[in-house]
Design a protein around this motif. Structure first.
Motif, PDB file in Angstrom:
ATOM      1  N   SER A  11      17.215  -0.891 -16.769  1.00 29.07           N
ATOM      2  CA  SER A  11      16.480  -1.495 -17.882  1.00 29.07           C
ATOM      3  C   SER A  11      17.244  -1.332 -19.178  1.00 29.07           C
ATOM      4  O   SER A  11      17.816  -0.297 -19.440  1.00 29.07           O
ATOM      5  CB  SER A  11      15.101  -0.822 -18.027  1.00 29.07           C
ATOM      6  OG  SER A  11      14.479  -1.204 -19.231  1.00 29.07           O
ATOM      7  N   LEU A  13      16.226  -1.765 -23.159  1.00 34.79           N
ATOM      8  CA  LEU A  13      15.072  -1.966 -24.030  1.00 34.79           C
ATOM      9  C   LEU A  13      15.525  -2.548 -25.351  1.00 34.79           C
ATOM     10  O   LEU A  13      16.483  -2.089 -25.944  1.00 34.79           O
ATOM     11  CB  LEU A  13      14.337  -0.634 -24.259  1.00 34.79           C
ATOM     12  CG  LEU A  13      13.913   0.104 -22.989  1.00 34.79           C
ATOM     13  CD1 LEU A  13      13.177   1.376 -23.387  1.00 34.79           C
ATOM     14  CD2 LEU A  13      13.015  -0.770 -22.127  1.00 34.79           C
ATOM     15  N   GLY A  15      14.172  -3.449 -28.584  1.00 38.39           N
ATOM     16  CA  GLY A  15      13.085  -3.427 -29.469  1.00 38.39           C
ATOM     17  C   GLY A  15      12.248  -4.805 -29.332  1.00 38.39           C
ATOM     18  O   GLY A  15      12.350  -5.432 -28.314  1.00 38.39           O
ATOM     19  N   ARG A 126       1.710  -6.949 -25.015  1.00 32.00           N
ATOM     20  CA  ARG A 126       1.359  -5.633 -25.541  1.00 32.00           C
ATOM     21  C   ARG A 126       1.875  -4.577 -24.570  1.00 32.00           C
ATOM     22  O   ARG A 126       2.252  -4.904 -23.437  1.00 32.00           O
ATOM     23  CB  ARG A 126      -0.152  -5.505 -25.760  1.00 32.00           C
ATOM     24  CG  ARG A 126      -1.002  -5.681 -24.518  1.00 32.00           C
ATOM     25  CD  ARG A 126      -2.470  -5.753 -24.907  1.00 32.00           C
ATOM     26  NE  ARG A 126      -3.360  -5.895 -23.769  1.00 32.00           N
ATOM     27  CZ  ARG A 126      -3.935  -4.890 -23.123  1.00 32.00           C
ATOM     28  NH1 ARG A 126      -3.692  -3.625 -23.503  1.00 32.00           N
ATOM     29  NH2 ARG A 126      -4.752  -5.108 -22.113  1.00 32.00           N
ATOM     30  N   PRO A 127       1.928  -3.313 -24.969  1.00 33.15           N
ATOM     31  CA  PRO A 127       2.475  -2.282 -24.085  1.00 33.15           C
ATOM     32  C   PRO A 127       1.711  -2.189 -22.764  1.00 33.15           C
ATOM     33  O   PRO A 127       0.507  -2.463 -22.700  1.00 33.15           O
ATOM     34  CB  PRO A 127       2.314  -0.996 -24.909  1.00 33.15           C
ATOM     35  CG  PRO A 127       2.227  -1.448 -26.322  1.00 33.15           C
ATOM     36  CD  PRO A 127       1.527  -2.760 -26.282  1.00 33.15           C
ATOM     37  N   ASP A 129       1.266   0.499 -19.265  1.00 30.68           N
ATOM     38  CA  ASP A 129       1.597   1.825 -18.742  1.00 30.68           C
ATOM     39  C   ASP A 129       2.077   1.753 -17.291  1.00 30.68           C
ATOM     40  O   ASP A 129       2.505   2.749 -16.729  1.00 30.68           O
ATOM     41  CB  ASP A 129       0.415   2.786 -18.869  1.00 30.68           C
ATOM     42  CG  ASP A 129      -0.862   2.259 -18.215  1.00 30.68           C
ATOM     43  OD1 ASP A 129      -0.779   1.344 -17.373  1.00 30.68           O
ATOM     44  OD2 ASP A 129      -1.949   2.761 -18.561  1.00 30.68           O
ATOM     45  N   ALA A 150       6.062   2.667 -17.445  1.00 22.93           N
ATOM     46  CA  ALA A 150       5.596   2.183 -18.748  1.00 22.93           C
ATOM     47  C   ALA A 150       6.681   1.361 -19.440  1.00 22.93           C
ATOM     48  O   ALA A 150       7.859   1.716 -19.407  1.00 22.93           O
ATOM     49  CB  ALA A 150       5.189   3.358 -19.627  1.00 22.93           C
ATOM     50  N   VAL A 151       6.261   0.273 -20.069  1.00 21.56           N
ATOM     51  CA  VAL A 151       7.179  -0.611 -20.796  1.00 21.56           C
ATOM     52  C   VAL A 151       6.506  -1.014 -22.099  1.00 21.56           C
ATOM     53  O   VAL A 151       5.316  -1.343 -22.121  1.00 21.56           O
ATOM     54  CB  VAL A 151       7.528  -1.871 -19.971  1.00 21.56           C
ATOM     55  CG1 VAL A 151       8.435  -2.794 -20.774  1.00 21.56           C
ATOM     56  CG2 VAL A 151       8.213  -1.480 -18.663  1.00 21.56           C
ATOM     57  N   GLU A 152       7.263  -0.986 -23.186  1.00 25.12           N
ATOM     58  CA  GLU A 152       6.725  -1.369 -24.488  1.00 25.12           C
ATOM     59  C   GLU A 152       6.554  -2.884 -24.574  1.00 25.12           C
ATOM     60  O   GLU A 152       7.115  -3.638 -23.778  1.00 25.12           O
ATOM     61  CB  GLU A 152       7.649  -0.890 -25.607  1.00 25.12           C
ATOM     62  CG  GLU A 152       7.744   0.620 -25.729  1.00 25.12           C
ATOM     63  CD  GLU A 152       6.408   1.253 -26.098  1.00 25.12           C
ATOM     64  OE1 GLU A 152       5.677   0.646 -26.904  1.00 25.12           O
ATOM     65  OE2 GLU A 152       6.094   2.335 -25.566  1.00 25.12           O
ATOM     66  N   SER A 153       5.800  -3.334 -25.571  1.00 22.91           N
ATOM     67  CA  SER A 153       5.623  -4.768 -25.770  1.00 22.91           C
ATOM     68  C   SER A 153       6.939  -5.399 -26.216  1.00 22.91           C
ATOM     69  O   SER A 153       7.835  -4.726 -26.740  1.00 22.91           O
ATOM     70  CB  SER A 153       4.537  -5.022 -26.819  1.00 22.91           C
ATOM     71  OG  SER A 153       4.905  -4.439 -28.055  1.00 22.91           O
ATOM     72  N   ASP A 156      12.170  -7.008 -22.408  1.00 24.15           N
ATOM     73  CA  ASP A 156      13.038  -6.015 -21.778  1.00 24.15           C
ATOM     74  C   ASP A 156      13.862  -6.694 -20.703  1.00 24.15           C
ATOM     75  O   ASP A 156      13.364  -7.576 -19.998  1.00 24.15           O
ATOM     76  CB  ASP A 156      12.220  -4.885 -21.137  1.00 24.15           C
ATOM     77  CG  ASP A 156      11.562  -3.992 -22.161  1.00 24.15           C
ATOM     78  OD1 ASP A 156      12.292  -3.330 -22.901  1.00 24.15           O
ATOM     79  OD2 ASP A 156      10.322  -3.975 -22.220  1.00 24.15           O
ATOM     80  N   TYR A 183      -2.515  -1.964 -18.214  1.00 22.45           N
ATOM     81  CA  TYR A 183      -2.670  -0.857 -19.147  1.00 22.45           C
ATOM     82  C   TYR A 183      -4.049  -0.260 -18.915  1.00 22.45           C
ATOM     83  O   TYR A 183      -5.064  -0.939 -19.077  1.00 22.45           O
ATOM     84  CB  TYR A 183      -2.527  -1.325 -20.598  1.00 22.45           C
ATOM     85  CG  TYR A 183      -2.640  -0.191 -21.585  1.00 22.45           C
ATOM     86  CD1 TYR A 183      -1.571   0.672 -21.796  1.00 22.45           C
ATOM     87  CD2 TYR A 183      -3.821   0.033 -22.286  1.00 22.45           C
ATOM     88  CE1 TYR A 183      -1.666   1.729 -22.684  1.00 22.45           C
ATOM     89  CE2 TYR A 183      -3.935   1.081 -23.179  1.00 22.45           C
ATOM     90  CZ  TYR A 183      -2.842   1.933 -23.371  1.00 22.45           C
ATOM     91  OH  TYR A 183      -2.940   2.978 -24.250  1.00 22.45           O
TER      92      TYR A 183
END
Length: 230
Positions: A11, A13, A15, A126-127, A129, A150-153, A156, A183
Motif C-alpha cells: 500500500s 498512502l 494523503g 470516509r475512513p 476500519d 484500516a484505511v483512511e479516507s 490509496d 466502519y
C-alpha cells in the motif's frame, strides 16, 4: 512511502462556460435599444417631450447591455486561457501511469520468473476500519482475498503480489479487483481504481472537455477521472 503488508498487498498512502448573453445576442439587444430610443425621440410630442429622466434611464440600459457584452468577451477570453493552461498541464501526463475508476489488474512473468502486476487502488469517501480486497479471474473464480485492515479516507494505491490463496503464483493474464469497506460494521462507500498509461491528450473544444487517451482497453477519460498519478 510504500510498505509491504503481510497480506501480500503493498500500500502507498496519499494523503465552464460563461453565463449570460453571448456576443451576438447582446449586440442585437443593444441595437434594439438604440432603435427604440431614436424612434421615441423622432416621434415624441413636441409639446410634451420625453423628460431627461426617461432618456437617461434608457441610455443607462444601453450602457448596461454594452457592459454585459464586454464582460462576456472577457469571460470567454479567460475561459480560453484556462482551457489552454489545463491542456498544457494535461500534456505533462503523457507517458505517465495514473489510477482511474476500474477494476482491472494485469499479471505478467519475466523470463527469470519474476512476477509483475499493475497497481490498483481504492477511493474511500470516509475512513474504514476494515477493507477487504478480492482478486478474481475472468470466470469470476476467487484467486485470493486479503484483509487490508484500516484505511483512511481518500485514495490509496496497492499492488498485488501475484499469489493465489494457496501461495502459488497465478497465471499470466488479466484479473478483476473488488473492494469492500466497513466502519464499525457499517458499509463505507468505496470505488476500485485501476492503472493505465496516458497515451495522448485531446484539448477541450465547444463539445467536450479535455480528454486523455488511455489506450484501446480503457478508452478516453476526463481530467476529473484521474484519481492519482503514479
Amino acid at each position: 512511502m510504500a510498505n509491504t503488508i503481510d497480506t501480500g498487498v503493498t500500500s502507498t498512502l496519499n494523503g465552464g462556460g460563461s453565463a449570460g448573453l453571448n456576443a451576438g445576442q447582446s449586440s442585437a439587444l443593444r441595437e434594439n435599444f438604440m432603435t427604440l430610443l431614436v424612434t421615441q425621440l423622432q416621434n415624441q410630442d413636441p409639446l410634451n417631450p420625453m423628460d431627461n429622466h426617461q432618456t437617461t434611464s434608457q441610455l443607462a440600459q444601453i450602457n448596461t447591455v454594452s457592459g454585459i457584452e464586454k464582460l462576456n468577451d472577457s469571460l470567454s477570453e479567460i475561459n480560453g486561457q484556462i482551457d489552454a493552461g489545463q491542456s498544457l498541464q494535461a500534456s505533462g501526463l503523457i507517458g505517465k501511469g495514473v489510477l482511474v475508476p476500474g477494476n482491472r489488474v494485469l499479471l505478467s512473468q519475466g523470463e527469470d520468473g519474476e512476477v509483475t502486476t499493475t497497481p490498483f487502488g481504492v477511493e474511500l469517501q470516509r475512513p474504514a476500519d476494515n477493507v477487504t480486497v478480492t482478486i478474481t479471474n475472468g470466470d469470476g473464480q476467487v484467486i485470493n482475498r486479503y484483509d487490508v485492515g484500516a484505511v483512511e479516507s481518500g485514495v490509496d494505491s496497492f499492488s498485488w503480489n501475484g499469489k493465489t490463496s494457496s501461495g502459488e503464483t497465478a497465471a499470466e493474464g488479466a484479473y478483476n479487483v473488488s473492494v469492500e469497506a466497513t466502519y464499525e460494521g457499517e458499509p463505507v462507500a468505496v470505488e476500485a481504481l485501476n492503472y493505465a498509461v496516458v497515451n495522448s491528450v485531446s484539448p477541450a473544444d465547444e463539445n467536450s472537455d479535455i480528454q486523455l487517451d488511455l489506450g484501446a482497453v480503457y478508452g478516453r477519460v476526463g481530467l476529473p477521472d484521474i484519481k492519482q498519478i503514479l
